[in-house]
Design an enzyme around this catalytic site. Structure first.
Site, short mmCIF file in Angstrom:
data_model
loop_
_atom_site.label_atom_id
_atom_site.label_comp_id
_atom_site.label_asym_id
_atom_site.label_seq_id
_atom_site.Cartn_x
_atom_site.Cartn_y
_atom_site.Cartn_z
N SER A 13 90.67 28.34 115.44
CA SER A 13 90.17 27.32 114.52
C SER A 13 91.33 26.65 113.76
O SER A 13 91.17 25.57 113.23
CB SER A 13 89.22 27.95 113.51
OG SER A 13 89.92 28.92 112.76
N TYR A 44 85.75 28.64 111.23
CA TYR A 44 84.66 28.96 112.17
C TYR A 44 83.79 30.09 111.62
O TYR A 44 82.65 30.24 112.01
CB TYR A 44 85.25 29.45 113.50
CG TYR A 44 85.75 28.39 114.45
CD1 TYR A 44 85.84 27.04 114.09
CD2 TYR A 44 86.14 28.74 115.74
CE1 TYR A 44 86.32 26.09 114.98
CE2 TYR A 44 86.60 27.79 116.65
CZ TYR A 44 86.70 26.48 116.26
OH TYR A 44 87.16 25.56 117.16
N GLY A 45 84.38 30.90 110.75
CA GLY A 45 83.77 32.17 110.36
C GLY A 45 82.45 32.08 109.62
O GLY A 45 81.74 33.08 109.51
N ASN A 76 88.87 35.74 116.64
CA ASN A 76 87.86 36.78 116.76
C ASN A 76 86.45 36.19 116.72
O ASN A 76 85.56 36.64 117.43
CB ASN A 76 88.00 37.79 115.61
CG ASN A 76 89.23 38.65 115.76
OD1 ASN A 76 89.15 39.77 116.23
ND2 ASN A 76 90.39 38.13 115.39
N THR A 77 86.26 35.19 115.86
CA THR A 77 84.93 34.60 115.72
C THR A 77 84.49 33.97 117.05
O THR A 77 83.39 34.25 117.55
CB THR A 77 84.93 33.54 114.60
OG1 THR A 77 85.57 34.09 113.45
CG2 THR A 77 83.53 33.10 114.25
N GLU A 154 94.91 28.96 105.20
CA GLU A 154 95.03 27.56 105.66
C GLU A 154 95.59 26.67 104.54
O GLU A 154 96.13 25.60 104.79
CB GLU A 154 93.66 27.03 106.12
CG GLU A 154 93.17 27.64 107.42
CD GLU A 154 93.89 27.13 108.67
OE1 GLU A 154 94.35 25.97 108.68
OE2 GLU A 154 94.01 27.91 109.64
N THR A 187 92.32 36.61 113.38
CA THR A 187 93.73 36.40 113.72
C THR A 187 94.53 35.77 112.57
O THR A 187 95.76 35.75 112.62
CB THR A 187 93.87 35.54 114.99
OG1 THR A 187 93.11 34.34 114.82
CG2 THR A 187 93.38 36.30 116.21
N1 DGL Z 1 91.14 33.11 113.13
C1 DGL Z 1 89.77 33.12 113.45
C2 DGL Z 1 89.23 34.50 113.68
O1 DGL Z 1 89.98 35.29 114.22
C3 DGL Z 1 88.88 32.13 112.77
C4 DGL Z 1 88.69 32.21 111.33
C5 DGL Z 1 87.85 31.07 110.80
O2 DGL Z 1 88.07 29.93 111.21
O3 DGL Z 1 86.98 31.34 109.98
O4 DGL Z 1 88.11 34.82 113.41
#
Ligand code: DGL
Length: 268
Positions: A13, A44-45, A76-77, A154, A187
């Site tokens: 993301s 994305y979470g 991960n999401t 971010e 991540t």
């Molecule tokens: N880095 C992502 C993860 O591993 C996304 C985090 C996000 O955008 O909320 O879940």
């Protein structure tokens, strides 16, 4: 063996997947990489499976159009919610980050108590507890969603009072579970790993998927006879919005000069 110069496609993301890119470069320094950060849609979470899958499929199609030889879902999401859909749509091999992280944590835990830190959607998906149970039925898992970590990272707040207050807020109550192993199940989190480690102390092992997925990438490319064996590596970075901002923050994570970041709007 003939050198396969096609790039490895990696996406997230936003900045988090760069922690995976870094490990892949360490272990496979000759490989070309195309990285995509979906800055238009981060985080994305907090989003649904349907939405994250729409974004993931669009990014994976873009990477496929760039003729990548494999795709790493460095999120991960997206791995928890969309790995199967991406695998179905894309012809080249696709790896996600959940299985490597689960395997490493199950191997590391001695007291059989693993705490998973992740986004709300990753936690809700139960992806880690399910994978860990498949590896070792005797392991007890607890989860903690840490929704402020991604916006903080971010924003470039990699240290300081705000970051430490958020870490304490989410993690102090989670210590009661007494896990000896904690999965950084997003991540983005390895970027603040040292500060997270301070809360848990030195007897707790922090696990992330980066090294493990980098090793799996090497095994897969070796098995498929797809390694790039000659020439200098090229890394191309794309962002779906605000590429200059992304470039500056990327340099803080991967080190070195501010990279060139190209813009690629998604079709959504
Ligand atoms: N880095 C992502 C993860 O591993 C996304 C985090 C996000 O955008 O909320 O879940």
């Amino acid at each position: 063996m003939k050198s396969d110069d096609r790039a490895i496609g990696i996406f997230d993301s936003g900045l988090g997947g760069l922690t995976i890119l870094k490990e892949v470069r360490k272990i496979l320094p000759k490989e070309n990489i195309i990285y995509f950060g979906d800055t238009a849609h981060v985080p994305y979470g907090s989003k649904s499976k349907e939405t994250v899958t729409t974004y993931s499929l669009d990014i994976a199609s873009f990477l496929e159009s760039k003729k990548v030889k494999m795709i790493l879902i460095a999120c991960n999401t997206a791995s928890a919610l969309s790995l199967e859909a991406v695998k179905k749509h894309i012809k080249v091999p696709v790896l996600g980050v959940i299985t490597p992280g689960a395997k490493r944590a199950a191997a590391a835990s001695k007291n059989k108590k693993i705490l998973v830190l992740g986004t709300e959607s990753t936690v809700k998906s139960q992806a880690y507890p399910k994978h860990i149970k498949q590896i070792d039925k005797t392991v007890d898992t607890a989860q903690r969603a840490c929704p402020l970590f991604v916006p903080i990272i971010e924003e470039g707040l990699l240290e300081g009072n705000i970051t430490d207050a958020a870490i304490r807020h989410y993690l102090e109550p989670a210590k009661i579970f007494k896990a000896d192993t904690v999965i950084l199940g997003c991540t983005h989190y390895p970027v603040i790993k040292k500060r997270i480690a301070r809360i848990f102390g030195k007897n707790v092992t922090l696990v992330d998927s980066a090294q493990e997925i980098a090793k799996e990438t090497k095994s897969l490319l070796t098995k498929n006879a797809c390694l790039k064996t000659s020439g200098k590596a090229k890394v191309h970075i794309y962002a779906s919005d605000s590429p200059d901002r992304f470039a500056k923050l990327s340099a803080r994570i991967i080190g070195g000069k501010i990279p060139k970041v190209r813009i690629k709007k998604l079709n959504i």
